[in-house]
Design an enzyme around this catalytic site. Structure first.
Site, PDB file in Angstrom:
ATOM      1  N   LYS A  96      59.351  40.528  54.915  1.00  0.00           N
ATOM      2  CA  LYS A  96      58.224  41.312  54.969  1.00  0.00           C
ATOM      3  C   LYS A  96      57.508  41.595  53.550  1.00  0.00           C
ATOM      4  O   LYS A  96      58.353  42.010  52.860  1.00  0.00           O
ATOM      5  CB  LYS A  96      58.357  42.495  55.645  1.00  0.00           C
ATOM      6  CG  LYS A  96      57.233  43.605  56.071  1.00  0.00           C
ATOM      7  CD  LYS A  96      56.754  43.131  57.363  1.00  0.00           C
ATOM      8  CE  LYS A  96      55.213  43.729  57.297  1.00  0.00           C
ATOM      9  NZ  LYS A  96      54.311  42.967  56.789  1.00  0.00           N
ATOM     10  N   LYS A 120      62.533  47.941  47.929  1.00  0.00           N
ATOM     11  CA  LYS A 120      61.362  48.800  48.735  1.00  0.00           C
ATOM     12  C   LYS A 120      61.448  48.934  50.014  1.00  0.00           C
ATOM     13  O   LYS A 120      61.562  49.773  50.640  1.00  0.00           O
ATOM     14  CB  LYS A 120      60.028  48.211  48.484  1.00  0.00           C
ATOM     15  CG  LYS A 120      58.930  49.030  49.055  1.00  0.00           C
ATOM     16  CD  LYS A 120      57.566  48.598  48.728  1.00  0.00           C
ATOM     17  CE  LYS A 120      57.196  47.889  47.444  1.00  0.00           C
ATOM     18  NZ  LYS A 120      55.678  47.519  47.311  1.00  0.00           N
ATOM     19  N   LYS A 132      57.191  37.957  49.680  1.00  0.00           N
ATOM     20  CA  LYS A 132      55.715  37.807  49.443  1.00  0.00           C
ATOM     21  C   LYS A 132      55.030  36.699  49.242  1.00  0.00           C
ATOM     22  O   LYS A 132      55.611  35.545  49.070  1.00  0.00           O
ATOM     23  CB  LYS A 132      55.747  38.455  47.942  1.00  0.00           C
ATOM     24  CG  LYS A 132      54.474  39.214  47.260  1.00  0.00           C
ATOM     25  CD  LYS A 132      54.192  40.691  47.920  1.00  0.00           C
ATOM     26  CE  LYS A 132      53.027  41.464  47.707  1.00  0.00           C
ATOM     27  NZ  LYS A 132      53.060  42.837  47.766  1.00  0.00           N
ATOM     28  N   GLY A 171      48.496  42.836  53.813  1.00  0.00           N
ATOM     29  CA  GLY A 171      47.781  42.539  52.629  1.00  0.00           C
ATOM     30  C   GLY A 171      48.107  43.039  51.445  1.00  0.00           C
ATOM     31  O   GLY A 171      49.445  43.236  51.302  1.00  0.00           O
ATOM     32  N   ASP A 172      47.611  42.628  50.180  1.00  0.00           N
ATOM     33  CA  ASP A 172      47.836  43.190  48.832  1.00  0.00           C
ATOM     34  C   ASP A 172      46.583  42.857  48.110  1.00  0.00           C
ATOM     35  O   ASP A 172      45.508  42.912  48.592  1.00  0.00           O
ATOM     36  CB  ASP A 172      48.945  42.193  48.354  1.00  0.00           C
ATOM     37  CG  ASP A 172      49.535  42.788  46.869  1.00  0.00           C
ATOM     38  OD1 ASP A 172      50.343  43.754  47.123  1.00  0.00           O
ATOM     39  OD2 ASP A 172      49.227  42.360  46.043  1.00  0.00           O
ATOM     40  N   THR A 216      49.549  53.434  51.827  1.00  0.00           N
ATOM     41  CA  THR A 216      50.116  53.267  50.734  1.00  0.00           C
ATOM     42  C   THR A 216      49.648  54.482  49.454  1.00  0.00           C
ATOM     43  O   THR A 216      50.532  54.922  48.945  1.00  0.00           O
ATOM     44  CB  THR A 216      49.626  52.073  49.915  1.00  0.00           C
ATOM     45  OG1 THR A 216      49.986  50.919  50.818  1.00  0.00           O
ATOM     46  CG2 THR A 216      50.513  51.500  48.776  1.00  0.00           C
ATOM     47  N   ASN A 247      41.995  49.459  47.940  1.00  0.00           N
ATOM     48  CA  ASN A 247      42.737  49.981  49.111  1.00  0.00           C
ATOM     49  C   ASN A 247      43.614  51.095  48.682  1.00  0.00           C
ATOM     50  O   ASN A 247      43.463  52.222  49.162  1.00  0.00           O
ATOM     51  CB  ASN A 247      43.388  49.047  49.786  1.00  0.00           C
ATOM     52  CG  ASN A 247      44.254  49.958  50.909  1.00  0.00           C
ATOM     53  OD1 ASN A 247      45.271  49.973  50.889  1.00  0.00           O
ATOM     54  ND2 ASN A 247      43.657  49.806  52.040  1.00  0.00           N
TER      55      ASN A 247
HETATM   56  P1  NDP Z   1      42.894  45.928  46.249  1.00  0.00           P
HETATM   57  O1  NDP Z   1      42.458  44.345  45.957  1.00  0.00           O
HETATM   58  O2  NDP Z   1      42.260  46.560  47.283  1.00  0.00           O
HETATM   59  O3  NDP Z   1      42.387  46.460  44.963  1.00  0.00           O
HETATM   60  C1  NDP Z   1      42.635  45.966  43.482  1.00  0.00           C
HETATM   61  C2  NDP Z   1      42.182  46.844  42.532  1.00  0.00           C
HETATM   62  O4  NDP Z   1      42.735  46.738  41.220  1.00  0.00           O
HETATM   63  C3  NDP Z   1      40.597  46.594  42.194  1.00  0.00           C
HETATM   64  O5  NDP Z   1      40.066  47.679  41.791  1.00  0.00           O
HETATM   65  C4  NDP Z   1      40.716  45.622  40.972  1.00  0.00           C
HETATM   66  O6  NDP Z   1      39.523  45.419  40.409  1.00  0.00           O
HETATM   67  C5  NDP Z   1      41.839  46.095  40.384  1.00  0.00           C
HETATM   68  N1  NDP Z   1      42.689  44.932  39.600  1.00  0.00           N
HETATM   69  C6  NDP Z   1      43.302  44.017  40.115  1.00  0.00           C
HETATM   70  N2  NDP Z   1      43.641  43.170  39.354  1.00  0.00           N
HETATM   71  C7  NDP Z   1      43.123  43.726  38.138  1.00  0.00           C
HETATM   72  C8  NDP Z   1      43.744  43.286  36.870  1.00  0.00           C
HETATM   73  N3  NDP Z   1      44.393  42.275  36.467  1.00  0.00           N
HETATM   74  N4  NDP Z   1      43.067  43.891  35.867  1.00  0.00           N
HETATM   75  C9  NDP Z   1      42.313  45.125  36.034  1.00  0.00           C
HETATM   76  N5  NDP Z   1      42.236  45.588  37.296  1.00  0.00           N
HETATM   77  C10 NDP Z   1      42.703  44.740  38.171  1.00  0.00           C
HETATM   78  O7  NDP Z   1      44.363  45.772  46.283  1.00  0.00           O
HETATM   79  P2  NDP Z   1      45.278  47.100  46.773  1.00  0.00           P
HETATM   80  O8  NDP Z   1      44.702  48.327  46.253  1.00  0.00           O
HETATM   81  O9  NDP Z   1      45.752  46.638  48.120  1.00  0.00           O
HETATM   82  O10 NDP Z   1      46.571  46.923  45.521  1.00  0.00           O
HETATM   83  C11 NDP Z   1      46.631  47.591  44.348  1.00  0.00           C
HETATM   84  C12 NDP Z   1      48.236  47.626  43.901  1.00  0.00           C
HETATM   85  O11 NDP Z   1      48.829  48.106  44.766  1.00  0.00           O
HETATM   86  C13 NDP Z   1      48.847  46.145  43.659  1.00  0.00           C
HETATM   87  O12 NDP Z   1      49.739  46.130  42.576  1.00  0.00           O
HETATM   88  C14 NDP Z   1      49.513  46.010  45.014  1.00  0.00           C
HETATM   89  O13 NDP Z   1      50.738  44.840  44.795  1.00  0.00           O
HETATM   90  C15 NDP Z   1      50.034  47.394  45.206  1.00  0.00           C
HETATM   91  N6  NDP Z   1      50.539  47.789  46.643  1.00  0.00           N
HETATM   92  C16 NDP Z   1      49.503  47.488  47.441  1.00  0.00           C
HETATM   93  C17 NDP Z   1      49.792  47.601  48.834  1.00  0.00           C
HETATM   94  C18 NDP Z   1      49.009  47.896  49.983  1.00  0.00           C
HETATM   95  O14 NDP Z   1      49.359  48.144  51.099  1.00  0.00           O
HETATM   96  N7  NDP Z   1      47.992  47.386  49.918  1.00  0.00           N
HETATM   97  C19 NDP Z   1      51.220  48.409  49.035  1.00  0.00           C
HETATM   98  C20 NDP Z   1      52.072  48.409  47.976  1.00  0.00           C
HETATM   99  C21 NDP Z   1      51.686  48.144  46.714  1.00  0.00           C
HETATM  100  P3  NDP Z   1      38.878  44.158  40.468  1.00  0.00           P
HETATM  101  O15 NDP Z   1      38.282  44.039  41.467  1.00  0.00           O
HETATM  102  O16 NDP Z   1      37.891  44.403  38.945  1.00  0.00           O
HETATM  103  O17 NDP Z   1      39.862  42.932  40.132  1.00  0.00           O
HETATM  104  O1  2IT Z   2      53.414  45.747  48.187  1.00  0.00           O
HETATM  105  C1  2IT Z   2      53.513  46.167  49.207  1.00  0.00           C
HETATM  106  O2  2IT Z   2      54.511  46.772  49.605  1.00  0.00           O
HETATM  107  C2  2IT Z   2      52.470  45.583  50.210  1.00  0.00           C
HETATM  108  N1  2IT Z   2      51.351  44.991  49.630  1.00  0.00           N
HETATM  109  C3  2IT Z   2      52.556  45.727  51.729  1.00  0.00           C
HETATM  110  C4  2IT Z   2      53.341  44.850  52.455  1.00  0.00           C
HETATM  111  C5  2IT Z   2      53.211  45.171  53.855  1.00  0.00           C
HETATM  112  O3  2IT Z   2      54.143  44.406  54.470  1.00  0.00           O
HETATM  113  O4  2IT Z   2      52.548  45.911  54.287  1.00  0.00           O
END
Ligand code: NDP
Ligand code: 2IT
Length: 452
Positions: A96, A120, A132, A171-172, A216, A247
């Site tokens: 997952k 996690k 992943k 998603g991520d 998240t 997100n």
């Molecule tokens: P999104 O794609 O929705 O948003 C990502 C954000 O981070 C954007 O604002 C983007 O800006 C910025 N960003 C991404 N890469 C970079 C970079 N290299 N340098 C600067 N800014 C950057 O992703 P999420 O919000 O889903 O994910 C954000 C983080 O949270 C990640 O580390 C992800 O692994 C983690 N995460 C997500 C989960 C989920 O359920 N979605 C669960 C647990 C962890 P720009 O558009 O300019 O690239």
């Molecule tokens: O980093 C993470 O935990 C996620 N991007 C969510 C993974 C998931 O299966 O919901």
């Protein structure tokens, strides 16, 4: 009985071997170091964990799938991207973990994320293994039709490796509701099955769970609140710096406001916004989720309370709390020193591995409460597991029920990490607590299931 220092030497040798066997994967090395460096106390105390091959198996993915993803843009030009799915560990349940679409994606990045996901997911207690995937495809500036064609091509290969009892992506970065929709549609078409539990983060009305989009960010704020509670404080009246504007950042900002705190920043890869009145989350959603715009547009529309700073470091903005919610290694030693100078009380990782090892060390040394991503951002994958449960039962829960479950899960994770750290002589060290508690659950299952 081996001593802690003998165990540490063994783990150090293993880390050197991991670096040699996995060249040019610095993020994976970093994640392996971060976990293995905290395991000596538990491995020394429980001889079964020192069994030859156990940790060697844990750091080697069960399966790694790499594939070509050809697709055509709106002008008819052919592009070739790379697809990845790393199925790391299934001792506790089906693999997952999310899919990341970002140009920086490579095998080492996906392996670091998959490795983190094992621990996690174990911490959630919900019977999910770790995996992943993703691609070096860059969705920025692509039309909906281009994203759809990419997702269809990606799933045309991925479908043979996943399934509701096998591997369940979500998603991520770069993969949200729109992408999950296109991916699900192609899976359904190829397999001729309505298999809702094969992906999570689906839309309302076709198998999605209420509160999954929020989970998240909401979960991270609940984890930060639990860390503050432990120190006799709460969120009321605290200011927060939040990075990112996707997100995780959006729903972090929303939950902070709901609990009486105030997020004064958001950012993207072009720079950051400081908003003295606090970020207006509805405007941010409009700009980012509806229009797929950038944070400078937010600042333009918001009026005099907000200004956009191109480039720069969002961590320069003084606040009580910091919730990094963009990407790995976005908060380095200098940023940590600035946060400490400005009196930060807690740092809670919404992103995966956003703080560098040097930053974590500095923050912990200064007595700042530090919530590592594998604990603090586990709310997203936890609600994904609740989405799988709803799909399996062919039912859907109310938002209130999902939120209640999420709050229980985050509080349990906090308690588990806190108590485990105390048990292993590291009071207040959530990094050690999270790593050891996650490790114990996975290692026990691996030992029980034999050498596979
Ligand atoms: P999104 O794609 O929705 O948003 C990502 C954000 O981070 C954007 O604002 C983007 O800006 C910025 N960003 C991404 N890469 C970079 C970079 N290299 N340098 C600067 N800014 C950057 O992703 P999420 O919000 O889903 O994910 C954000 C983080 O949270 C990640 O580390 C992800 O692994 C983690 N995460 C997500 C989960 C989920 O359920 N979605 C669960 C647990 C962890 P720009 O558009 O300019 O690239
Ligand atoms: O980093 C993470 O935990 C996620 N991007 C969510 C993974 C998931 O299966 O919901």
């Amino acid at each position: 009985m081996t001593t802690r220092s003998e165990t540490r030497t063994t783990l150090d040798h293993l880390l050197t071997e991991i670096e040699h066997r996995n060249p040019a994967q610095p993020e994976f090395h970093q994640a392996a170091h971060e976990v293995l460096e905290t395991l000596a106390p538990v491995v020394a105390a429980r001889p079964e964990y020192a069994e030859p091959g156990l940790i060697e198996r844990l750091v080697e993915p069960e399966r790694q799938v790499l594939f070509r993803v050809p697709w055509q843009d709106d002008k008819g030009r052919v592009h070739v991207n790379r697809g990845f799915r790393v199925e790391f560990n299934s001792a506790l349940g089906p693999y997952k973990g999310g899919l990341r679409f970002h140009p920086s994606v490579n095998l080492g990045v996906i392996k670091f994320l998959g490795f983190e996901q094992i621990f996690k997911n174990a911490l959630t207690g919900l019977g999910i293994g770790g995996g992943k995937g993703g691609s070096d495809f860059d969705p920025h500036g692509r039309s909906d039709a281009e994203v759809m064609r990419f997702c269809q091509s990606f799933m045309t290969e991925l479908h043979r490796h996943i399934g509701e009892h096998t591997d369940v992506p979500a998603g991520d970065i770069g993969v949200g509701g729109r992408e999950i929709g296109y991916l699900f549609g192609q899976y359904r078409r190829i397999t001729n099955r309505w298999e809702a539990g094969v992906l999570t983060g689906k839309g309302q009305g076709w198998g999605g769970s209420l509160i999954r989009p929020e989970a998240t960010g909401y979960g991270n704020v609940l984890f930060a609140a639990a860390m503050l509670r432990e120190r006799g404080e709460d969120l009321e009246g605290q200011t927060a710096v939040v990075s990112g504007s996707g997100n995780v950042a959006i729903y972090t900002i929303e939950k902070l406001a709901a609990l009486g705190a105030n997020a004064v920043t958001c950012s993207d890869s072009s720079g950051y916004v400081v908003d003295e009145k606090g970020v207006d989350v509805e405007l941010l959603k409009q700009v980012k989720e509806v229009e797929r715009g950038r944070v400078d547009t937010y600042a333009e529309r918001r009026g005099s309370s907000a200004r956009f700073v191109p480039g720069g470091s969002v961590w320069d903005v003084p606040a009580d709390l910091a919730l990094p919610s963009a990407t790995q290694n976005e908060l380095d030693e200098n940023a940590a020193a600035t946060l400490i100078r400005n009196g930060v009380k807690a740092v809670s990782e919404g992103a995966n591995m956003p703080a560098t090892p040097e930053a974590v060390h500095l923050l912990q040394k200064a007595g700042v409460a530090f919530g590592p991503g594998k604990a603090a951002n586990a709310g997203g994958v936890a609600v994904s597991a609740l989405e799988m449960a709803q799909n399996h039962a062919r039912t859907s829960w109310t938002a209130a029920k999902v939120e209640e479950e999420l709050a229980d899960i985050m509080n349990n994770i906090h308690t588990t990490c806190h108590e485990t750290a105390e048990r292993y002589d590291a009071p207040g060290d959530y990094v050690t607590g999270a790593n050891i508690a996650g490790f114990e659950r996975v290692a026990d299952a691996m030992l029980a299931q034999g050498v596979i």
